[in-house]
Structure formats: structure tokens, C-alpha cells
Design an enzyme around this catalytic site. Sequence first.
Site, PDB file in Angstrom:
ATOM      1  N   ASP A  28      -0.701   2.449  -0.712  1.00  0.00           N
ATOM      2  CA  ASP A  28      -0.915   3.713  -0.006  1.00  0.00           C
ATOM      3  C   ASP A  28      -2.331   3.796   0.572  1.00  0.00           C
ATOM      4  OD1 ASP A  28      -1.002   6.423   0.814  1.00  0.00           O
ATOM      5  OD2 ASP A  28       0.330   7.016  -0.804  1.00  0.00           O
ATOM      6  N   SER A  76       2.082  10.316   4.017  1.00  0.00           N
ATOM      7  CA  SER A  76       2.790   9.441   3.092  1.00  0.00           C
ATOM      8  C   SER A  76       4.265   9.796   2.970  1.00  0.00           C
ATOM      9  CB  SER A  76       2.137   9.502   1.703  1.00  0.00           C
ATOM     10  OG  SER A  76       0.837   8.961   1.742  1.00  0.00           O
ATOM     11  N   THR A 129       5.308   9.339  -2.020  1.00  0.00           N
ATOM     12  CA  THR A 129       5.987   8.040  -1.908  1.00  0.00           C
ATOM     13  C   THR A 129       7.131   7.882  -2.893  1.00  0.00           C
ATOM     14  OG1 THR A 129       3.963   7.038  -1.029  1.00  0.00           O
ATOM     15  CG2 THR A 129       5.657   5.547  -1.869  1.00  0.00           C
ATOM     16  N   ASP A 321       1.883   2.667   3.921  1.00  0.00           N
ATOM     17  CA  ASP A 321       2.475   3.740   4.711  1.00  0.00           C
ATOM     18  C   ASP A 321       1.562   4.132   5.873  1.00  0.00           C
ATOM     19  OD1 ASP A 321       0.580   4.622   2.910  1.00  0.00           O
ATOM     20  OD2 ASP A 321       1.838   6.177   2.028  1.00  0.00           O
TER      21      ASP A 321
END
Length: 494
Positions: A28, A76, A129, A321
Amino acid sequence: MTYFLTMPTPRSSSPLNRGRNVIMMVSDGFGPASQTYGRSFWQYQNNYTSDHITSLDEILVGSSRTRSSNSLVTDSAAGATAFSCALKSYNAAIGVDPNGVPCGTVLEAAKKADMLTGLVVTSRVTHATPAAFSAHVAHRDMEEIIATQQIGDYELGRQVDLMLGGGRCFFLPNTTEGSCRTDSRDLIREAQTHHGWKHVLFSGTEFESLVKARDGAVPLPLMGLFNSDHMNFEIDRRNTQSDEPSLNRMAKVALESLKANSREKGRGFFLMIEGSRIDMGAHNNDPVAHIHEILEYHRTIQVVKDFVAQNEDTIMISTSDHETGGFTLGLQVDPKIYPEYLWRPEVIERAKLSTEILTMKLMAFHANEPKVKSAHSQERRRRVEHYVSTEILERGLGIKDPSMDEIESLADPTVRSADVMRFLSRAISRRASLGWTTMGHTGVDVNLYAKGSPDIGKYTMDKLRGNHENTDIGNFMSWFLDLNLKDVTDRLAK
């Protein structure tokens, strides 16, 4: 190069090709500059030459475009929904299409095909996520509802077999201290009583005891909620002795457990692993937290690579992402002066705690410092300035040369926590010659990494090479596992 512009048809009309495994890894907020940063610092720490490459560099195959359905710069939620549902959606969407209609996820389709499923993260398990793979809500902030769906209280029933991370507060009734819920539902009790969760763990000690008792593979279904909120940054986990397992440890146990439990019936598994707090370190513009999350992600990548190399019909994919922070290696402080192109890793190496933890420590000190005649009295100011210079700057960040302006700004009793964190992050970034352009996300392409077990052919792996839309990754996983996301979407609509 794009292979999956539309949802691929299953590879056959027969049931799932049993025994196949996919490990989806999400770094991330991790952009190309952060990988260069991680590699360079790792080389410095280990006295390696510049041609040494990391566990990620060895498996670079391409890049991913990150935009959402309503913005060049994704969040995200939309980024993970692109992976999980193989479609673009709006920022904040969790497992829903641009009209807010639930879309079947790779995890749910894998479960429908009799595979085992898992989520391993360092954020709250209800965060964007992991939620996008295991829940369907209109907005990512609806974490109370996300938690209820994750335990199995929704149309499809329990879909997750193993879930490790933080976020315990959303599973506790509002009558419990530290709860984040607005209702009195006890999701821990409901999970065990109504949805078949065999074990729910709250600490690293409990986790290790169970792992040891089961020779490395824990019984499923299992839920580990190791922090009320997000798990600690890796540097704080190590230096404050918090009772939490590391990401690479959770990943290793998850892989062995899913393998052991799926092997009995000859079925495969789907596992999503997220290096969640790489992003949060970047949001804070904190190069210390950021680098230690990156290094822990590298260690986790190696764990997964070793597993893939030893198990047939297994593929791992790693991508981000989005990028966070607009991070740059190189900082020109004064545009009028020709820049010194410097990199000072020793500045980062000296730091012992994240700016998040140090901000909390300083704000607590301000709050607890006994009041004297005036909030700005010389006596109080001397104590606070000493604490700032020794505990926060020198022992916390390794800064031994603070200016009086830096000390006085942090010693101000009216300073806000957000300003403290920004101030600390800038102080150490500047000394290390690192730059940031934002405390939010950016729209740059991110790296794509992949590795298949030795039996996976070149034709399959070539599908991931080149530059892709983020939705292509979801489509690839669906194709490889012979899943039907539309069937799950239809079931959700009933």
C-alpha cells in the site's frame, strides 16, 4: 501491453482446477521511488555494493496504472476493488461498482470454488484493502458493517478462513472499553457462536503458543486481532516490545496453515497479504517508519517467494494500489543554489521510533507537565526544551544537532499534534536529503512483480509482463484460478 480488457472466460467448463494457489500481495502506498529508497538503504545497512538487488527486484515484470473510475488519483478502496472485483470503481468504494452495486470478489469466488481463503494485513482488518476483498459497502468508513460481513453475517455467509491484523475495536460491543462500535453487538462472540470461527486471538503470545502447539500450521477458521487499531509500525513494534507478530511471521504461518488445511481435500487457496503501513508512513511523510515497513515487506516477499518455489501450481503477485507522499530521493532546499545531490542513510539509521509515536510521547508530556504560574514560564519551558532535545530529537530520531528554532517550536505548549508530526518528519527528511510533495496519494504508475512455481509455464507468466490497468490483475487471478466473479455478483444481488 494489456491482456484482460474484459472479464476473461473460464479456462474450462469443468470445476475448479483444484490445488492452484494465488498469493496477492499489496504494498500500500509504495511507488517506484520507495523501492529505490528501500534498496539503497538495505545496501547501506549491509555494506552491499550498488549492484545488489532486493527480493522484489528479482521478480519485476511490469507496471500497473492506478486511476479509479472517478479520479486520476485513486484511494486504497477503489484501488483494492480493482484487484478484487476486476473493475474500476469510485474512490471510497468497497467491493461495489460505480453505481454502488456489490461486485463479486476473487476471494469470494475462490471460496465458492471450495478453496480456502485468507487475509493478512498490518492495518485494521476492516481497513480499505482487506475490506475490498471481503465486504461490500458504499464507503470505506463503514467499518462496523465491514466487520459484521467479515465474520460471515451477510448474504454469502463466512467467506474468510484466516484473518490476521489489527482493528479489534470494531469487533467489540460499545459497552467495552476501547470499542469503536456504536451498537452493543459482540462480533467476537457471534463469530465463534454463529459463524464457525474456531479461534480468536488478541496477542502475539497467544498466536505463537497456538502455532507451536500445532507444529507451525494453525487450525482454521482463525482470526487474530493483534491491536485495537492498526498494528504498530515495524520500527515501533521492535523497539517498544509490543506483543504483535511481524508481517513476515504472519505470512509464513498463514501460508503453512492454508497449505496444510487445503491439502487434505486437494483444494487450493487464495491469500491476500498487505504491507499496509508502508502507506501510513508515507502519509506522515515519515522516512523512518516508511523505510522499516519497506524492509519488512521485502522480508515478507522472500518468505512468499520461498513458498512459491517449493509448491506446485502457485503464483504470487505483488503490486501497489497507488503511490503515497510524492516521495523523492533528492532534496534541493534552496532553488537559488545549485543542489548538492546527497543521500544520507546514516541519518535514517540513527532513528529509533516513528514520528507518530514520538508525537504521542511529546503531546503526553505537554499534557502531564505540571502547570506553574504561567504556561510560558521559564521553569516549565526549560523542562520541556530538555525533554524535546533529549528524548524526542536525540533518542527518538537520532538528531543531535537541533536548532533552537526546532526546539522552541516543539516546546510550545500550544503546539498541535499534527504540526508536531509534520515538523519531526520534515526535520529528519531534510537532514537525509529526502523530499515529499504531498501528504496524500499521487497518480503515478506503480511497479508490478510476479513469480510462479517452477511448473508454471512462460505463457502464463507472460500475461503479467508490461504495463497494465489495475483491473487486469484481478482478471488474471480469476483466469488462473478458473473463477467466475459474475456468479458471485449475481448471488449478492439476490
